[in-house]
Design a protein around this motif. Sequence first.
Motif, short mmCIF file in Angstrom:
data_model
loop_
_atom_site.label_atom_id
_atom_site.label_comp_id
_atom_site.label_asym_id
_atom_site.label_seq_id
_atom_site.Cartn_x
_atom_site.Cartn_y
_atom_site.Cartn_z
N GLY A 49 -4.63 0.62 -2.72
CA GLY A 49 -4.63 0.27 -4.14
C GLY A 49 -3.35 0.64 -4.85
N SER A 50 -2.71 1.71 -4.39
CA SER A 50 -1.46 2.13 -5.03
C SER A 50 -0.31 1.19 -4.68
CB SER A 50 -1.10 3.56 -4.60
OG SER A 50 -0.73 3.62 -3.23
N PHE A 51 -0.45 0.43 -3.58
CA PHE A 51 0.60 -0.51 -3.18
C PHE A 51 0.44 -1.88 -3.83
CE2 PHE A 51 0.51 1.84 1.15
CZ PHE A 51 1.29 2.86 0.63
N ALA A 52 -0.68 -2.10 -4.51
CA ALA A 52 -1.02 -3.45 -4.98
C ALA A 52 -0.01 -3.99 -5.98
CB ALA A 52 -2.41 -3.41 -5.61
N LYS A 53 0.51 -5.17 -5.66
CA LYS A 53 1.35 -5.92 -6.60
C LYS A 53 0.61 -7.16 -7.09
CE LYS A 53 5.86 -4.45 -4.82
NZ LYS A 53 5.35 -3.34 -4.03
N GLY A 54 -0.48 -7.50 -6.40
CA GLY A 54 -1.31 -8.62 -6.80
C GLY A 54 -1.35 -9.70 -5.74
#
Length: 603
Positions: A487-492
């Motif tokens: 979730g911390s890596f999420a850019k979309g």
Amino acid sequence: MVIKRRVLFLFFIDLFIIWLSVGGSYFFHSDGPGWSEVLQYGLIFSIFCGGSLLYFRMYNRIWQYASVGELVAIFKAVTLGGIASYGIAAIVMGTWMPFLTAVTTLETMLLLMGGSRFIWRLLRVKPSSKAEDTRRKILMIGAGDCGALITKEMLGPEFSDQKVIGFVDDDPKKQGMHVYGLPVLGDRSQIEAIVSKYAVDDIIIAIPSAPQHEIAEMITICKGTGVKVKIIPALNDYIHGRVSVRAIRDVSVEDLLGRDPVVIDLEGIANYVSDKVLLITGAGGSIGSELCRQIASFKPEKLLLLGHGENSIYNIEMELRRLDPSLNMETIIADIQDRPRINDIFRKYKPQVIFHAAAHKHVPLMERNPAEAVKNNVFGTKNVADCADKYGAEKFVMISSDKAVNPTSVMGATKRIAEMYVQSLDACSATKFVAVRFGNVLGSRGSVIPRFKEQISIGGPVTVTHPEMVRFFMTIPEAVQLVIQAGSFAKGGEIFVLDMGAPVKILDLAEDLIRLSGYEPYSEIAIEFSGIREGEKLFEELLSDEEVSNATQHERIYIGKPVNIDRSELELEFKRLEKVLAEGGGGIRDVIGKLVPLHRSAS
């Protein structure tokens, strides 16, 4: 009264030793000792050495448990008492006691007092021949600090029904050495021979600092011996002094996976979780409840626990309140299929981060109830995702499955459709929508491990669908740590894929679990093959051919490149799904097949 008599008895024995030491020293070091002089020194040593023994509470110790600590206490008491007596005698008598005589007196007192107590200990702990024959024989793996600590405790009378016969250690320097009088019998290559030679009943693995893959290798060797295998707790427990015989546990299937602990970026996670309003759907389930436990440690502003089953939500609420009474938490009973209810929840609490773990996941059941799978996994996800977009959430993390890849089941297909929807929504929303895909989790509700354990507990048979069936496995805490990290890596728009390690053959898993339960597969617990169930396939995949895996900042997390999704066509198929559901669900498999072309019906 009994205790007082015992103390008096021991005290008078020590007084006798003091007089014997003083008299004996004068006898050996003086040509003609003056008995008046011996009498005076004996009296002074009795008063001050006796007082020192009382001061150091030498009569409040249980000497059958005596160890190095008691030796040190005797040395302190006798030495300080002897020095004091030597000085006081010089003052009282106006002359110094001959130095050699004083040293001999001190040495004799130490030898006799220490020796008498340890002879008592040996007499008290010596087992009868009958007890020795019937004790369970223990082989300790690891002759280091931890193995020695456990062995020392097991030498006490509390564990008189067990006997450590020796150690196994790979360190060449320890071969042939002894720990607490017990030999290092060899290295890991000799485990089977040692078990056979000494008729070992139990093996304890006491190497908490070893990497997980090494522990797994050791377990594999030990389970081949056919004896019960146990393991000490994690290294963290050993560091904090919590290791004891009582804490030793049975080896679990999780230990056999052999994967080292997940390393997570605490700062990166805290940046998007701490001081935020978080919503976890399916919070009472296996994954959802573990998400609650781990996220609670990051101190969110408010943690919303949403679930359909009141008992499971109540249980996780009570657990979290016990672990952290200060946690700001709200429990919500709701069905994600109820769109107005979900809308009201979002309007009231305005969650900033959503972990969507609510889903129907049982493959054969969903195969027989496809309409319910679509209602929950597809439209339930749509309801939560639409509200996240509508109310401006920052991130939406959907828990997906490896069964969404080239699905052969309704459950897998509905999870793939849900992935497609959140990916399409990400393209037109300020909210970052992502999915995290992984395989089976050990111990989750409905998984094979609890079912196998139940079958073993009633004597079998253990049922396996097919001898060649393999699955990816991960522990629940491991999976959840990686989900939160992803979730911390999420850019979309990403589909994050967790590194599940090597696939595990279900038959091997069943055999291991039977052996770890203390039985021999096939001879003591039967294994039967029931046949592949509807919707199942022999091999699971984590990525389809169209999805290209890219590495992230974390070595255990990859990104599956999203395929192009025509949103207008997707919305049209959703309308068809709604229509089919409204008409009773007939033909729903055909609509699913149009949404997921790779879907191959199991019917």
